[in-house]
Design an enzyme around this catalytic site. Structure first.
Site, mmCIF file in Angstrom:
data_model
loop_
_atom_site.group_PDB
_atom_site.id
_atom_site.type_symbol
_atom_site.label_atom_id
_atom_site.label_comp_id
_atom_site.label_asym_id
_atom_site.label_seq_id
_atom_site.Cartn_x
_atom_site.Cartn_y
_atom_site.Cartn_z
ATOM 1 N N CYS A 126 0.808 -1.215 0.000
ATOM 2 C CA CYS A 126 0.000 0.000 0.000
ATOM 3 C C CYS A 126 0.848 1.275 0.000
ATOM 4 O O CYS A 126 0.310 2.380 -0.024
ATOM 5 C CB CYS A 126 -0.951 -0.010 1.193
ATOM 6 N N LYS A 191 -8.421 -0.290 10.757
ATOM 7 C CA LYS A 191 -8.318 -1.314 9.716
ATOM 8 C C LYS A 191 -7.284 -2.345 10.141
ATOM 9 O O LYS A 191 -6.107 -2.031 10.319
ATOM 10 C CB LYS A 191 -7.922 -0.677 8.387
ATOM 11 N N LYS A 244 -13.040 -1.979 10.125
ATOM 12 C CA LYS A 244 -12.931 -3.041 9.128
ATOM 13 C C LYS A 244 -11.965 -4.112 9.563
ATOM 14 O O LYS A 244 -10.859 -3.753 9.988
ATOM 15 C CB LYS A 244 -12.453 -2.364 7.841
HETATM 16 C C1 PBG Z 1 -6.823 -1.734 -0.185
HETATM 17 C C2 PBG Z 1 -8.082 -2.327 0.365
HETATM 18 C C3 PBG Z 1 -8.309 -3.637 0.807
HETATM 19 C C4 PBG Z 1 -9.651 -3.708 1.138
HETATM 20 C C5 PBG Z 1 -10.205 -2.454 0.926
HETATM 21 N N1 PBG Z 1 -9.217 -1.609 0.448
HETATM 22 C C6 PBG Z 1 -7.412 -4.810 0.862
HETATM 23 C C7 PBG Z 1 -6.268 -4.845 1.753
HETATM 24 O O1 PBG Z 1 -6.029 -3.957 2.576
HETATM 25 O O2 PBG Z 1 -5.514 -5.809 1.602
HETATM 26 C C8 PBG Z 1 -10.376 -4.944 1.633
HETATM 27 C C9 PBG Z 1 -11.806 -5.021 1.288
HETATM 28 C C10 PBG Z 1 -12.436 -6.363 1.408
HETATM 29 O O3 PBG Z 1 -11.843 -7.379 1.813
HETATM 30 O O4 PBG Z 1 -13.622 -6.432 1.055
HETATM 31 N N2 PBG Z 1 -5.932 -1.293 0.775
HETATM 32 ZN ZN ZN Z 2 -3.793 -0.952 -0.051
#
Ligand code: PBG
Ligand code: ZN
Length: 319
Positions: A126, A191, A244
């Protein structure tokens, strides 16, 4: 004598005393837009979910609008990736083109743009990388550039999901300087580094090429730290907060809701969706009952809005 069963005797009575509701006008539906043509490519681990090229995304958006779902969360799948994720902040990138087209054809649909580099970097992380380390401060200007580029394309809300420190303040400042003072930031604040993102990474081709995301996403064991993240993001200018995943983290939603006066968004993520769909397709669970129970749990915990891949199904059930 106190008898709580008195208020459960009829459906009318139960309806009247019900404390929480799942409402279609609080649902946000994730949409994957992909470079290419004539694509409605099913995501294997997410039954019912497809990646759409721009010439076919209307098929899905028509369903969204007809269902009364007010908002979509856009994710892009670019045709090329590089070390620095330049597809994310290219003014003609896949999300920018999608936003322009969607805002032209669906004026009233709220378009939320997820801001991150992982779909655009060759290494799938990221942020920028040096010697195997995910760099924080060097990544910030690229996130800001991406956010401004999305806002300029017409995105209604910016949703940074990268989990770099200080990104909300840097994005807020960049948006303000570019004249987007009234474009809200919906920050992925709490998150967690979760196994529940697996199907999403199939869908977005964004799995990290090496290592994992544990140096930037949160440890699932930490609740108090989630409150620190939220506090920090609010201080930096976040207008809404995402927690999340949702189902294994209901306590986090509740704690945020008890401590902060800001709209909370629960993200019912890909793995949570996949588990329900898999069990339902085997006939092992009642899909409608289970989904509605999961979502009402998020509302009860304190979520105002819910991001869910089930949104189209839910809208149909509530009609
Ligand atoms: C990107 C992102 C992710 C998700 C939302 N934005 C994946 C991650 O962080 O690996 C996950 C969403 C989902 O699992 O529905 N950073
Ligand atoms: Zn990401």
């Amino acid at each position: 004598m106190d008898r709580t069963r008195r208020l459960r005797q009829t459906a009318v009575m139960r309806d009247m005393v019900r404390e929480n509701h799942v409402r279609v006008d609080e649902l946000i539906y994730p949409v994957f837009v992909a470079a290419g043509e004539n694509l409605a490519q099913p995501v294997e681990s997410m039954p019912g979910i497809c990646q759409y090229s721009l010439d076919r995304v209307a098929e899905e958006l028509d369903r969204v609008v007809e269902a009364g779902i007010p908002a979509i969360l856009l994710f892009g799948i670019p045709d090329h990736k590089d070390e620095v994720g330049s597809g994310a902040y290219d003014d003609h990138g896949i999300v920018q083109e999608a936003v322009r087209q969607i805002k032209k054809d669906y004026t009233n649909l709220l378009v939320i743009a997820d801001v991150c580099l992982c779909e655009y970097t060759s290494h799938g992380h990221c942020g920028l990388i040096k010697d195997g380390i995910i760099l924080n401060d060097e990544t910030l200007p690229l996130l800001a550039k991406t956010a401004v580029s999305y806002a300029r394309a017409g995105a209604d809300i910016i949703a940074p999901s990268d989990m770099m420190d200080k990104r909300v303040s840097v994005i807020r400042k960049a948006l303000d300087e570019a004249g987007f003072t009234y474009t809200p930031i919906m920050a992925y604040s709490a998150k967690f580094a979760s196994g529940y993102y697996g199907p999403f990474r199939d869908a977005a081709h964004s799995a990290p090429g090496f290592g994992d995301r544990k140096t930037y996403q949160m440890d699932p064991a930490n609740g108090r730290e989630a409150l620190r993240e939220v506090e920090e993001d609010i201080a930096e200018g976040a207008d809404m907060i995402i927690a999340k995943p949702a189902m294994a983290y209901m306590d986090i939603i509740k704690d945020i809701s008890n401590s902060f006066n800001i709209p909370i968004v629960a993200y019912n993520v890909s793995g949570e969706y996949a588990m329900v769909k898999a069990a339902a397709s085997n006939g092992w669970i009642d899909e409608k009952k289970i989904v509605m129970e999961n979502l009402i749990g998020m509302k009860r915990a304190g979520a105002k809005m819910i991001i869910t891949y089930h949104a189209l199904d839910v809208a149909r059930w509530l009609m």
